[in-house]
Design a protein around this motif. Structure first.
Motif, PDB file in Angstrom:
ATOM      1  N   GLY A 124       2.567  -2.865 -10.515  1.00  0.00           N
ATOM      2  CA  GLY A 124       2.362  -3.211  -9.363  1.00  0.00           C
ATOM      3  C   GLY A 124       0.732  -2.930  -8.966  1.00  0.00           C
ATOM      4  O   GLY A 124       0.194  -4.027  -8.108  1.00  0.00           O
ATOM      5  N   GLU A 125      -0.061  -2.211  -9.439  1.00  0.00           N
ATOM      6  CA  GLU A 125      -1.397  -2.199  -9.065  1.00  0.00           C
ATOM      7  C   GLU A 125      -2.411  -3.110  -9.741  1.00  0.00           C
ATOM      8  O   GLU A 125      -3.256  -3.429  -9.086  1.00  0.00           O
ATOM      9  N   PRO A 153       9.816  -1.495  -6.195  1.00  0.00           N
ATOM     10  CA  PRO A 153      10.735  -0.699  -5.457  1.00  0.00           C
ATOM     11  C   PRO A 153       9.875   0.371  -4.863  1.00  0.00           C
ATOM     12  O   PRO A 153      10.212   1.308  -4.104  1.00  0.00           O
ATOM     13  N   ASP A 154       8.379   0.621  -5.191  1.00  0.00           N
ATOM     14  CA  ASP A 154       7.678   1.450  -4.733  1.00  0.00           C
ATOM     15  C   ASP A 154       6.487   1.219  -4.072  1.00  0.00           C
ATOM     16  O   ASP A 154       5.206   1.456  -4.587  1.00  0.00           O
ATOM     17  N   TRP A 189       7.920  10.139  -1.589  1.00  0.00           N
ATOM     18  CA  TRP A 189       9.203   9.492  -1.588  1.00  0.00           C
ATOM     19  C   TRP A 189       9.190   8.381  -2.935  1.00  0.00           C
ATOM     20  O   TRP A 189       9.841   7.628  -2.971  1.00  0.00           O
ATOM     21  N   LYS A 190       8.004   8.620  -3.396  1.00  0.00           N
ATOM     22  CA  LYS A 190       8.016   8.021  -4.627  1.00  0.00           C
ATOM     23  C   LYS A 190       9.070   8.394  -5.717  1.00  0.00           C
ATOM     24  O   LYS A 190       9.477   9.284  -5.613  1.00  0.00           O
ATOM     25  N   PRO A 191       9.609   7.470  -6.445  1.00  0.00           N
ATOM     26  CA  PRO A 191       9.302   5.946  -6.736  1.00  0.00           C
ATOM     27  C   PRO A 191      10.003   5.057  -5.816  1.00  0.00           C
ATOM     28  O   PRO A 191      10.169   3.935  -6.620  1.00  0.00           O
ATOM     29  N   GLU A 192      10.401   5.156  -4.835  1.00  0.00           N
ATOM     30  CA  GLU A 192      11.432   4.542  -3.913  1.00  0.00           C
ATOM     31  C   GLU A 192      10.786   4.294  -2.560  1.00  0.00           C
ATOM     32  O   GLU A 192      11.350   4.318  -1.431  1.00  0.00           O
TER      33      GLU A 192
END
Length: 229
Positions: A124-125, A153-154, A189-192
């Motif tokens: 993602g990054e 998702p994250d 709330w990681k990884p969602e």
């Protein structure tokens, strides 16, 4: 957009919300109040990235109107966009800045600098870094693309004011958190975090009655818009 892909996204969202609500009473309370959100799904590619750029710093309604005019002018493909001169794009509703950004995006796809569909295989990054190297694409745009088009998702687009207000509402804070505070609060709330973001957009929409990207924008770009880049 295949029905299989839509079904997978819906199933993943449902499972993420179940896990989040089981671990976090505040999320569970929001879910009871507003019900589950729908997944927001865009087809990976030039059209979706351009569509998100169109939505920068304008209302949901304005973005939808500009996008509809662009599609009508066949400007939602690389070749179609490049065929429109500044006057035509101005009639569609593009600012001078967004004309430059759109052309830079189209050129990057044409010369192979950017493969919007191929980003799905990257972390993602790294996706964000590659996208943010282009003019006019900041963190918000990159993260919305990751969430809606790539199904990451994250992702929690912390720069979105409606989302930060959703954090305030969900956690019953006295004021809207700034970027740094909101970043810390949403770490839990990681990884969602994508599921949490969709839920909080829905909370904001329900309480404020104001259309917002994650709760009101049309969720699907037709595959036909991606057929010719």
């Amino acid at each position: 957009m295949t029905s299989d892909r839509t079904a997978r996204r819906q199933s993943a969202l449902t499972e993420s919300l179940e896990r989040l609500s089981g671990a976090h009473p505040a999320i569970a309370a929001v879910l009871r109040e507003v019900g589950p959100p729908e997944p927001r799904i865009l087809e990976p590619g030039f059209a979706s990235l351009l569509r998100i750029m169109v939505g920068q710093q304008v209302s949901t309604a304005s973005a939808a109107a500009i996008w509809a005019r662009l599609v009508e002018a066949s400007g939602d493909t690389v070749s179609g966009f490049n065929s429109l001169d500044d006057e035509a794009l101005g009639r569609v509703g593009f600012s001078r800045a967004k004309m430059r950004y759109g052309r830079a995006l189209a050129d990057s796809v044409l010369d192979g600098t950017l493969d919007p569909e191929g980003l799905e295989a990257l972390p993602g990054e790294e996706v964000s870094s590659r996208l943010m190297a282009l003019p006019g694409i900041g963190r918000w745009t990159a993260e919305i693309y990751r969430m809606f088009a790539l199904g990451d998702p994250d992702v929690f687009p912390i720069g979105d004011l409606a989302l930060r207000e959703g954090v305030r509402m969900a956690l019953d804070l006295p004021e809207r958190p700034d970027l740094d505070v909101a970043e810390r609060l949403t770490e839990a709330w990681k990884p969602e975090r994508s599921a949490a973001a969709l839920l909080l957009w829905r909370l904001y929409r329900r309480r404020r009655g104001i259309a917002v990207l994650g709760a009101d924008s049309p969720p699907i770009v037709d595959n036909s818009a991606q057929a010719q880049r």
